[in-house]
Design a protein around this motif. Structure first.
Motif, PDB file in Angstrom:
ATOM      1  N   LEU A  42      -8.189  -5.716  -4.803  1.00 50.77           N
ATOM      2  CA  LEU A  42      -8.383  -4.425  -4.102  1.00 50.77           C
ATOM      3  C   LEU A  42     -10.482  -5.510  -3.709  1.00 50.77           C
ATOM      4  CD1 LEU A  42      -7.865  -1.442  -5.682  1.00 50.77           C
ATOM      5  CD2 LEU A  42      -7.440  -1.848  -3.653  1.00 50.77           C
ATOM      6  N   ALA A  43     -10.364  -6.538  -4.134  1.00 52.24           N
ATOM      7  CA  ALA A  43     -11.782  -6.811  -4.127  1.00 52.24           C
ATOM      8  C   ALA A  43     -12.006  -7.932  -2.148  1.00 52.24           C
ATOM      9  CB  ALA A  43     -12.216  -8.210  -4.893  1.00 52.24           C
ATOM     10  N   ILE A  44     -10.411  -7.983  -2.346  1.00 54.38           N
ATOM     11  CA  ILE A  44     -10.503  -9.032  -0.277  1.00 54.38           C
ATOM     12  C   ILE A  44      -9.274  -8.439   0.185  1.00 54.38           C
ATOM     13  CG2 ILE A  44     -11.246 -11.049  -1.342  1.00 54.38           C
ATOM     14  CD1 ILE A  44      -8.397 -11.803  -1.742  1.00 54.38           C
ATOM     15  N   LEU A  45      -8.640  -6.384  -0.282  1.00 53.21           N
ATOM     16  CA  LEU A  45      -8.014  -5.969   1.159  1.00 53.21           C
ATOM     17  C   LEU A  45      -8.192  -5.964   2.446  1.00 53.21           C
ATOM     18  CD1 LEU A  45      -5.538  -4.380   0.383  1.00 53.21           C
ATOM     19  CD2 LEU A  45      -7.059  -2.309   0.757  1.00 53.21           C
ATOM     20  N   SER A  46      -6.545  -6.923   2.460  1.00 52.50           N
ATOM     21  CA  SER A  46      -6.905  -7.258   4.585  1.00 52.50           C
ATOM     22  C   SER A  46      -5.698  -6.528   4.874  1.00 52.50           C
ATOM     23  CB  SER A  46      -6.797  -8.935   4.316  1.00 52.50           C
ATOM     24  OG  SER A  46      -5.553  -8.913   3.331  1.00 52.50           O
ATOM     25  N   ILE A  47      -6.076  -6.632   6.006  1.00 50.72           N
ATOM     26  CA  ILE A  47      -4.491  -6.141   7.079  1.00 50.72           C
ATOM     27  C   ILE A  47      -3.405  -6.377   6.119  1.00 50.72           C
ATOM     28  CG2 ILE A  47      -3.932  -6.490   9.920  1.00 50.72           C
ATOM     29  CD1 ILE A  47      -6.294  -6.754  10.357  1.00 50.72           C
ATOM     30  N   ASP A  48      -2.334  -5.416   6.687  1.00 52.67           N
ATOM     31  CA  ASP A  48      -1.108  -5.712   6.224  1.00 52.67           C
ATOM     32  C   ASP A  48      -0.778  -5.198   5.001  1.00 52.67           C
ATOM     33  OD1 ASP A  48       0.297  -5.661   9.321  1.00 52.67           O
ATOM     34  OD2 ASP A  48       0.126  -8.053   9.217  1.00 52.67           O
ATOM     35  N   PHE A  49      -1.294  -4.224   4.500  1.00 55.74           N
ATOM     36  CA  PHE A  49      -1.043  -3.935   3.208  1.00 55.74           C
ATOM     37  C   PHE A  49      -0.640  -2.561   2.543  1.00 55.74           C
ATOM     38  CE2 PHE A  49      -4.929  -1.676   4.427  1.00 55.74           C
ATOM     39  CZ  PHE A  49      -5.079  -0.556   3.711  1.00 55.74           C
ATOM     40  N   ARG A  50      -0.485  -2.432   1.595  1.00 55.98           N
ATOM     41  CA  ARG A  50       0.153  -1.519   0.807  1.00 55.98           C
ATOM     42  C   ARG A  50      -0.945  -1.073  -0.170  1.00 55.98           C
ATOM     43  NH1 ARG A  50       6.388  -0.978  -1.215  1.00 55.98           N
ATOM     44  NH2 ARG A  50       6.517  -0.237   1.489  1.00 55.98           N
ATOM     45  N   LEU A  51      -1.373   0.352  -0.527  1.00 57.08           N
ATOM     46  CA  LEU A  51      -1.679   0.522  -1.569  1.00 57.08           C
ATOM     47  C   LEU A  51      -1.457   1.982  -1.765  1.00 57.08           C
ATOM     48  CD1 LEU A  51      -4.242   0.569  -3.166  1.00 57.08           C
ATOM     49  CD2 LEU A  51      -5.772   1.528  -0.770  1.00 57.08           C
ATOM     50  N   ILE A  52      -1.449   2.333  -3.180  1.00 58.33           N
ATOM     51  CA  ILE A  52      -1.118   3.581  -4.077  1.00 58.33           C
ATOM     52  C   ILE A  52      -1.934   3.608  -4.523  1.00 58.33           C
ATOM     53  CG2 ILE A  52       0.790   5.133  -4.910  1.00 58.33           C
ATOM     54  CD1 ILE A  52       2.052   3.760  -2.064  1.00 58.33           C
ATOM     55  N   ILE A  53      -2.624   5.182  -4.636  1.00 55.51           N
ATOM     56  CA  ILE A  53      -3.194   5.472  -4.944  1.00 55.51           C
ATOM     57  C   ILE A  53      -3.043   7.538  -5.464  1.00 55.51           C
ATOM     58  CG2 ILE A  53      -5.407   4.120  -4.643  1.00 55.51           C
ATOM     59  CD1 ILE A  53      -6.570   5.807  -2.421  1.00 55.51           C
ATOM     60  N   GLU A  54      -4.164   8.038  -6.395  1.00 52.57           N
ATOM     61  CA  GLU A  54      -3.834   9.062  -7.214  1.00 52.57           C
ATOM     62  C   GLU A  54      -5.714   9.753  -6.581  1.00 52.57           C
ATOM     63  OE1 GLU A  54      -3.000  12.304 -10.435  1.00 52.57           O
ATOM     64  OE2 GLU A  54      -2.033   9.952 -11.235  1.00 52.57           O
ATOM     65  N   ILE A  55      -5.870  10.499  -6.186  1.00 52.17           N
ATOM     66  CA  ILE A  55      -7.181  11.096  -6.133  1.00 52.17           C
ATOM     67  C   ILE A  55      -6.961  12.605  -6.433  1.00 52.17           C
ATOM     68  CG2 ILE A  55      -9.014  11.461  -4.626  1.00 52.17           C
ATOM     69  CD1 ILE A  55      -8.419   8.614  -3.179  1.00 52.17           C
ATOM     70  N   ASN A  56      -7.440  13.141  -7.518  1.00 54.56           N
ATOM     71  CA  ASN A  56      -7.737  14.533  -7.334  1.00 54.56           C
ATOM     72  C   ASN A  56      -6.268  15.326  -7.991  1.00 54.56           C
ATOM     73  OD1 ASN A  56     -10.812  15.135  -7.054  1.00 54.56           O
ATOM     74  ND2 ASN A  56     -10.117  15.290  -4.696  1.00 54.56           N
ATOM     75  N   GLU A  57      -5.348  14.674  -8.134  1.00 58.29           N
ATOM     76  CA  GLU A  57      -4.056  14.895  -8.268  1.00 58.29           C
ATOM     77  C   GLU A  57      -3.479  14.911  -7.351  1.00 58.29           C
ATOM     78  OE1 GLU A  57      -3.873  18.282 -11.482  1.00 58.29           O
ATOM     79  OE2 GLU A  57      -5.107  17.690 -12.107  1.00 58.29           O
ATOM     80  N   LYS A  58      -3.597  14.066  -6.566  1.00 61.55           N
ATOM     81  CA  LYS A  58      -3.255  13.528  -5.749  1.00 61.55           C
ATOM     82  C   LYS A  58      -2.907  12.375  -5.444  1.00 61.55           C
ATOM     83  CE  LYS A  58      -4.536  18.279  -2.633  1.00 61.55           C
ATOM     84  NZ  LYS A  58      -4.851  19.000  -1.409  1.00 61.55           N
ATOM     85  N   ILE A  59      -1.066  11.980  -4.941  1.00 67.51           N
ATOM     86  CA  ILE A  59      -0.435  10.528  -4.609  1.00 67.51           C
ATOM     87  C   ILE A  59      -1.506  10.566  -3.094  1.00 67.51           C
ATOM     88  CG2 ILE A  59       1.379   8.643  -4.362  1.00 67.51           C
ATOM     89  CD1 ILE A  59      -0.102   9.961  -7.345  1.00 67.51           C
ATOM     90  N   SER A  78      11.113   3.374   0.676  1.00 61.88           N
ATOM     91  CA  SER A  78      11.226   3.209  -0.327  1.00 61.88           C
ATOM     92  C   SER A  78       9.941   3.894  -1.406  1.00 61.88           C
ATOM     93  CB  SER A  78      11.018   1.581  -0.407  1.00 61.88           C
ATOM     94  OG  SER A  78      10.244   0.942  -1.733  1.00 61.88           O
ATOM     95  N   VAL A  79       8.267   3.466  -0.489  1.00 61.77           N
ATOM     96  CA  VAL A  79       7.623   4.415  -0.999  1.00 61.77           C
ATOM     97  C   VAL A  79       7.434   6.154  -1.505  1.00 61.77           C
ATOM     98  CG1 VAL A  79       4.796   5.585  -0.313  1.00 61.77           C
ATOM     99  CG2 VAL A  79       5.321   2.955   0.228  1.00 61.77           C
ATOM    100  N   ILE A  80       8.353   7.122  -0.579  1.00 65.28           N
ATOM    101  CA  ILE A  80       8.814   7.812  -0.703  1.00 65.28           C
ATOM    102  C   ILE A  80       9.586   8.260  -2.168  1.00 65.28           C
ATOM    103  CG2 ILE A  80       9.690  10.051  -0.129  1.00 65.28           C
ATOM    104  CD1 ILE A  80       8.419   9.747   3.053  1.00 65.28           C
ATOM    105  N   ASN A  81      10.563   7.739  -1.868  1.00 66.25           N
ATOM    106  CA  ASN A  81      11.619   7.682  -3.684  1.00 66.25           C
ATOM    107  C   ASN A  81      10.239   7.689  -4.526  1.00 66.25           C
ATOM    108  OD1 ASN A  81      13.602   8.337  -1.830  1.00 66.25           O
ATOM    109  ND2 ASN A  81      14.103   6.294  -1.384  1.00 66.25           N
ATOM    110  N   SER A  82       9.536   6.118  -4.551  1.00 66.52           N
ATOM    111  CA  SER A  82       9.101   5.548  -5.468  1.00 66.52           C
ATOM    112  C   SER A  82       7.713   5.951  -6.012  1.00 66.52           C
ATOM    113  CB  SER A  82       8.718   4.329  -5.631  1.00 66.52           C
ATOM    114  OG  SER A  82      10.006   3.471  -5.375  1.00 66.52           O
ATOM    115  N   TYR A  83       7.086   7.103  -5.130  1.00 68.38           N
ATOM    116  CA  TYR A  83       5.402   7.481  -5.580  1.00 68.38           C
ATOM    117  C   TYR A  83       5.301   9.393  -5.086  1.00 68.38           C
ATOM    118  CZ  TYR A  83       4.921   2.690  -6.214  1.00 68.38           C
ATOM    119  OH  TYR A  83       4.791   0.908  -5.818  1.00 68.38           O
ATOM    120  N   GLN A  84       6.321   9.800  -4.165  1.00 69.30           N
ATOM    121  CA  GLN A  84       6.684  11.061  -3.914  1.00 69.30           C
ATOM    122  C   GLN A  84       5.136  11.657  -3.184  1.00 69.30           C
ATOM    123  OE1 GLN A  84       7.596  10.232  -7.266  1.00 69.30           O
ATOM    124  NE2 GLN A  84       9.330   9.778  -6.117  1.00 69.30           N
ATOM    125  N   PRO A  85       4.869  10.352  -2.812  1.00 72.62           N
ATOM    126  CA  PRO A  85       2.891  10.935  -2.064  1.00 72.62           C
ATOM    127  C   PRO A  85       3.018  12.302  -1.016  1.00 72.62           C
ATOM    128  CG  PRO A  85       4.016   9.083  -0.468  1.00 72.62           C
ATOM    129  CD  PRO A  85       4.960   9.416  -1.380  1.00 72.62           C
TER     130      PRO A  85
END
Length: 146
Positions: A42-59, A78-85
């Protein structure tokens, strides 16, 4: 309802950079976020990335790589099956397999769709991408998606 927000445009129009700017804006705006997964430091986040975060109980899933031939549909599945965003933010070209991927994902997994594009200009690309990211953050906040 879960939502997929897609930034679409032709190649080299700042889609991935806008998502990068949006990711950085979200992380600054919500310092108490929880990182679930990051494909890059995250300190050097660059283009072509995947980031999954939780904020206010939302993925929230940010998947910036939306070029043809990159397996977008498989990666989003894969993202949906793994994290249910609750919210997916991704990019797509304006025609072809990436459009089909977004539409298929939305239909199969019952996601609402929001389509938007980058701002186009002959100059100040980074500034325009940053401004678009601010506008998208405002949009997702006002819609209660975050």
């Amino acid at each position: 309802m879960s939502t997929i927000l897609t930034i679409w445009n032709t190649s080299n129009k700042g889609k991935s950079n806008t998502i990068l700017q949006l990711a950085n804006s979200i992380l600054r705006e919500y310092p108490n976020h929880k990182i679930i997964y990051s494909s890059k430091d995250l300190a050097i986040l660059s283009i072509d990335f995947r980031l999954i975060i939780e904020i206010n109980e939302k993925i929230i899933a940010l998947e910036s790589q939306g070029d043809p031939g990159t397996g977008l549909e498989k990666r989003l599945t894969s993202v949906i099956n793994s994290y249910q965003p609750d919210l997916i933010i991704t990019s797509s070209r304006t025609r072809g397999e990436t459009i089909w991927a977004i539409n298929n994902i939305a239909k199969i997994h019952n996601y609402d769709k929001i389509w938007t594009s980058t701002y186009e200009t002959s100059h100040s690309h980074n500034q325009m991408n940053s401004l678009k990211a601010e506008h998208l953050l405002d949009l997702i906040q006002k819609l209660g998606l975050i």
